[in-house]
Design a protein around this motif. Structure first.
Motif, PDB file in Angstrom:
ATOM      1  N   PHE A 240       0.822  -1.204   0.000  1.00 21.13           N
ATOM      2  CA  PHE A 240       0.000   0.000   0.000  1.00 21.13           C
ATOM      3  C   PHE A 240       0.860   1.260   0.000  1.00 21.13           C
ATOM      4  O   PHE A 240       0.573   2.219  -0.736  1.00 21.13           O
ATOM      5  CB  PHE A 240      -0.930   0.004   1.213  1.00 21.13           C
ATOM      6  N   THR A 241       1.907   1.289   0.821  1.00 25.60           N
ATOM      7  CA  THR A 241       2.743   2.487   0.885  1.00 25.60           C
ATOM      8  C   THR A 241       3.466   2.729  -0.429  1.00 25.60           C
ATOM      9  O   THR A 241       3.631   3.877  -0.848  1.00 25.60           O
ATOM     10  CB  THR A 241       3.754   2.389   2.042  1.00 25.60           C
ATOM     11  N   ILE A 242       3.914   1.653  -1.077  1.00 26.10           N
ATOM     12  CA  ILE A 242       4.545   1.809  -2.397  1.00 26.10           C
ATOM     13  C   ILE A 242       3.541   2.379  -3.386  1.00 26.10           C
ATOM     14  O   ILE A 242       3.834   3.314  -4.151  1.00 26.10           O
ATOM     15  CB  ILE A 242       5.099   0.458  -2.901  1.00 26.10           C
ATOM     16  N   TRP A 243       2.335   1.809  -3.365  1.00 28.51           N
ATOM     17  CA  TRP A 243       1.304   2.277  -4.291  1.00 28.51           C
ATOM     18  C   TRP A 243       0.951   3.738  -4.052  1.00 28.51           C
ATOM     19  O   TRP A 243       0.901   4.537  -4.995  1.00 28.51           O
ATOM     20  CB  TRP A 243       0.056   1.415  -4.137  1.00 28.51           C
ATOM     21  N   SER A 245       2.645   6.123  -2.519  1.00 26.68           N
ATOM     22  CA  SER A 245       3.767   7.005  -2.844  1.00 26.68           C
ATOM     23  C   SER A 245       3.861   7.219  -4.348  1.00 26.68           C
ATOM     24  O   SER A 245       4.080   8.342  -4.820  1.00 26.68           O
ATOM     25  CB  SER A 245       5.075   6.422  -2.303  1.00 26.68           C
ATOM     26  N   SER A 246       3.706   6.134  -5.106  1.00 22.73           N
ATOM     27  CA  SER A 246       3.766   6.240  -6.568  1.00 22.73           C
ATOM     28  C   SER A 246       2.607   7.070  -7.109  1.00 22.73           C
ATOM     29  O   SER A 246       2.784   7.892  -8.016  1.00 22.73           O
ATOM     30  CB  SER A 246       3.746   4.847  -7.199  1.00 22.73           C
ATOM     31  N   LEU A 247       1.429   6.863  -6.528  1.00 25.52           N
ATOM     32  CA  LEU A 247       0.248   7.602  -6.986  1.00 25.52           C
ATOM     33  C   LEU A 247       0.410   9.093  -6.747  1.00 25.52           C
ATOM     34  O   LEU A 247       0.138   9.912  -7.638  1.00 25.52           O
ATOM     35  CB  LEU A 247      -0.989   7.082  -6.252  1.00 25.52           C
ATOM     36  N   GLY A 275      -3.353  12.958   3.799  1.00 26.86           N
ATOM     37  CA  GLY A 275      -2.422  13.639   2.918  1.00 26.86           C
ATOM     38  C   GLY A 275      -3.101  14.731   2.131  1.00 26.86           C
ATOM     39  O   GLY A 275      -4.301  14.652   1.825  1.00 26.86           O
ATOM     40  N   VAL A 276      -2.350  15.770   1.823  1.00 25.56           N
ATOM     41  CA  VAL A 276      -2.818  16.875   0.990  1.00 25.56           C
ATOM     42  C   VAL A 276      -1.834  17.023  -0.157  1.00 25.56           C
ATOM     43  O   VAL A 276      -0.655  17.338   0.059  1.00 25.56           O
ATOM     44  CB  VAL A 276      -2.919  18.189   1.782  1.00 25.56           C
ATOM     45  N   GLN A 277      -2.304  16.734  -1.371  1.00 25.37           N
ATOM     46  CA  GLN A 277      -1.459  16.757  -2.562  1.00 25.37           C
ATOM     47  C   GLN A 277      -0.223  15.892  -2.346  1.00 25.37           C
ATOM     48  O   GLN A 277      -0.351  14.700  -2.056  1.00 25.37           O
ATOM     49  CB  GLN A 277      -1.156  18.199  -2.955  1.00 25.37           C
ATOM     50  N   HIS A 278       0.995  16.447  -2.484  1.00 24.75           N
ATOM     51  CA  HIS A 278       2.194  15.621  -2.364  1.00 24.75           C
ATOM     52  C   HIS A 278       2.596  15.345  -0.917  1.00 24.75           C
ATOM     53  O   HIS A 278       3.543  14.591  -0.685  1.00 24.75           O
ATOM     54  CB  HIS A 278       3.370  16.305  -3.078  1.00 24.75           C
ATOM     55  N   VAL A 279       1.942  15.969   0.043  1.00 26.23           N
ATOM     56  CA  VAL A 279       2.356  15.884   1.440  1.00 26.23           C
ATOM     57  C   VAL A 279       1.528  14.834   2.166  1.00 26.23           C
ATOM     58  O   VAL A 279       0.300  14.932   2.226  1.00 26.23           O
ATOM     59  CB  VAL A 279       2.195  17.245   2.150  1.00 26.23           C
ATOM     60  N   MET A 280       2.202  13.812   2.741  1.00 28.69           N
ATOM     61  CA  MET A 280       1.539  12.820   3.568  1.00 28.69           C
ATOM     62  C   MET A 280       1.993  12.988   5.010  1.00 28.69           C
ATOM     63  O   MET A 280       3.182  13.034   5.297  1.00 28.69           O
ATOM     64  CB  MET A 280       1.888  11.401   3.095  1.00 28.69           C
ATOM     65  N   HIS A 281       1.036  13.100   5.918  1.00 31.57           N
ATOM     66  CA  HIS A 281       1.360  13.166   7.331  1.00 31.57           C
ATOM     67  C   HIS A 281       1.678  11.767   7.848  1.00 31.57           C
ATOM     68  O   HIS A 281       1.179  10.769   7.315  1.00 31.57           O
ATOM     69  CB  HIS A 281       0.184  13.751   8.115  1.00 31.57           C
ATOM     70  N   THR A 330       7.556 -11.251 -10.008  1.00 35.30           N
ATOM     71  CA  THR A 330       7.934 -10.397 -11.124  1.00 35.30           C
ATOM     72  C   THR A 330       8.921  -9.375 -10.614  1.00 35.30           C
ATOM     73  O   THR A 330       8.996  -9.105  -9.430  1.00 35.30           O
ATOM     74  CB  THR A 330       6.699  -9.690 -11.722  1.00 35.30           C
ATOM     75  N   SER A 331       9.669  -8.758 -11.471  1.00 37.76           N
ATOM     76  CA  SER A 331      10.768  -7.902 -11.048  1.00 37.76           C
ATOM     77  C   SER A 331      10.301  -6.561 -10.531  1.00 37.76           C
ATOM     78  O   SER A 331      10.914  -5.972  -9.639  1.00 37.76           O
ATOM     79  CB  SER A 331      11.759  -7.697 -12.195  1.00 37.76           C
ATOM     80  N   LEU A 332       9.237  -6.010 -11.083  1.00 36.28           N
ATOM     81  CA  LEU A 332       8.827  -4.659 -10.729  1.00 36.28           C
ATOM     82  C   LEU A 332       7.322  -4.604 -10.481  1.00 36.28           C
ATOM     83  O   LEU A 332       6.560  -5.335 -11.133  1.00 36.28           O
ATOM     84  CB  LEU A 332       9.184  -3.651 -11.845  1.00 36.28           C
ATOM     85  N   PRO A 333       6.878  -3.756  -9.557  1.00 33.46           N
ATOM     86  CA  PRO A 333       5.441  -3.576  -9.371  1.00 33.46           C
ATOM     87  C   PRO A 333       4.857  -2.781 -10.514  1.00 33.46           C
ATOM     88  O   PRO A 333       5.574  -2.077 -11.237  1.00 33.46           O
ATOM     89  CB  PRO A 333       5.356  -2.789  -8.051  1.00 33.46           C
ATOM     90  N   PRO A 334       3.547  -2.882 -10.720  1.00 35.76           N
ATOM     91  CA  PRO A 334       2.920  -2.083 -11.791  1.00 35.76           C
ATOM     92  C   PRO A 334       2.922  -0.614 -11.454  1.00 35.76           C
ATOM     93  O   PRO A 334       2.934  -0.217 -10.289  1.00 35.76           O
ATOM     94  CB  PRO A 334       1.485  -2.647 -11.835  1.00 35.76           C
ATOM     95  N   ALA A 335       2.899   0.226 -12.480  1.00 36.64           N
ATOM     96  CA  ALA A 335       2.853   1.672 -12.270  1.00 36.64           C
ATOM     97  C   ALA A 335       1.502   2.047 -11.693  1.00 36.64           C
ATOM     98  O   ALA A 335       0.476   1.466 -12.021  1.00 36.64           O
ATOM     99  CB  ALA A 335       3.106   2.405 -13.585  1.00 36.64           C
ATOM    100  N   ALA A 336       1.519   3.083 -10.826  1.00 41.40           N
ATOM    101  CA  ALA A 336       0.271   3.520 -10.176  1.00 41.40           C
ATOM    102  C   ALA A 336      -0.645   4.205 -11.177  1.00 41.40           C
ATOM    103  O   ALA A 336      -0.234   4.978 -11.985  1.00 41.40           O
ATOM    104  CB  ALA A 336       0.587   4.468  -9.028  1.00 41.40           C
TER     105      ALA A 336
END
Length: 336
Positions: A240-243, A245-247, A275-281, A330-336
């Motif tokens: 979830f955190t990877i997803w 962050s990518s999103l 979170g607000v836009q790019h900022v996650m608390h 698989t080597s890489l996760p899918p793009a968000a």
């Protein structure tokens, strides 16, 4: 014990009644120990003069809107208030009143990204004032008014006692269509408690379940959309955190706000995220609710659709499940 100065951000479109609401609070005994920052769009500030008999410490930031040209000044004004509080003034809280044209998101980002402010100031609440006379028209025609609602955790409806005022129910319906998890309060109710709204006790990091209305997206004229994702099973926290962050990295400018409560595979508590836009608390750990184990996320976006967000998360969770099985890695996760 959290000794950071509690800050309430008060925003709302031009003429909505922000100053009147704040004055109503600071003129009480409980509001007397409040430091105030007033931002006005223009060269000469006026609103701050309304507070001089009600509160001792006023910081005026004029000559521009805090969300654009004068963002650095909010840090300086907050620094002075905190120093005054530490130096014997004994402020219990601070209130920052934005201009009527402000976008609150960059102000929140300034508070979150400045290390000194993070250590000394706690964002307690984002309160948006919507007046019952012009509020519906502003929400329909003014992008700034919609953004101010989208990032709030509390909306206060004012001027409902005026002749041309719309009903509280109409205002609440329009506001909930933008942000379905808001606390909506009528300032004209006899039991209205300004201290409960502006007293610095709340937390925008903890979403409320009571205002949710639907999981379907609601679209607006400027492509502003709100929707809720719900989950019945525990969420894979690393995936979830990877997803997320990518999103946010890819679409942060168009994701105005995301908040929710999650039951995850990595904790025995519920995690409140905000979170607000790019900022996650940082996530807040909350006790598990034995009567409600569901997880949910509330999104407010511009031009990012419900189906795209849901599908990208599902792809990530499927990839995470496969990654736990060596034969399917698989080597890489899918793009968000």
């Amino acid at each position: 014990m959290n000794d950071r100065l509690a800050l309430t951000l008060v925003t709302g479109f031009l003429g909505s009644g922000k100053t009147t609401l704040i004055r109503r609070f600071v003129e009480t005994d409980r509001g007397a120990d409040t430091g105030i920052i007033v931002n006005e769009f223009g060269e000469a500030g006026v609103d701050h003069t309304l507070f001089v008999h009600a509160v001792e410490q006023i910081e005026l930031v004029d000559g521009g809107c805090l969300c654009c040209a004068r963002r650095a000044d909010v840090a300086q004004a907050m620094y002075r208030l905190v120093q005054a509080a530490r130096g014997g003034r004994r402020f219990s809280r601070a209130i920052l009143e934005t201009s009527g044209l402000a976008d609150p998101a960059p102000i929140i980002a300034t508070l979150a990204n400045d290390p000194w402010l993070r250590s000394n100031v706690r964002l307690a609440s984002v309160v948006t004032v919507v007046d019952a006379v012009a509020g519906l028209r502003n929400l329909e025609t003014q992008p700034e008014a919609r953004r101010q609602v989208s990032i709030a955790d509390t909306v206060v409806v004012t001027k409902r006692d005026m002749r041309d005022a719309r009903s509280f129910e109409e205002i609440a319906k329009a506001v909930s269509a933008i942000a379905p998890d808001l606390r909506i309060i009528d300032a004209q109710e006899s039991d209205f408690d300004a201290e409960a709204v502006l007293g610095g006790h709340g937390s925008p990091d903890t979403p409320s379940r009571s205002r949710f209305q639907a999981v379907e997206a609601v679209s607006h004229r400027d492509e502003l959309t709100s929707f809720t994702l719900e989950f019945t099973e525990r969420i894979d926290w690393p995936a979830f955190t990877i997803w997320l962050s990518s999103l946010l990295h890819a679409h942060g400018d168009r994701i105005l706000r995301v908040k929710g409560l999650l039951n995850t595979t990595s904790a025995h508590t519920r995690l409140a995220i905000h979170g607000v836009q790019h900022v996650m608390h940082p996530p807040t750990h909350l006790p598990l609710d034995p009567e409600d184990s569901r997880s949910f996320l509330v999104f407010i976006t511009r031009g990012v659709e419900y189906s795209a967000v849901e599908q990208s998360l599902q792809r990530m969770l499927v990839w995470a499940e496969r990654f736990r099985k060596p034969s399917l890695r698989t080597s890489l996760p899918p793009a968000a």
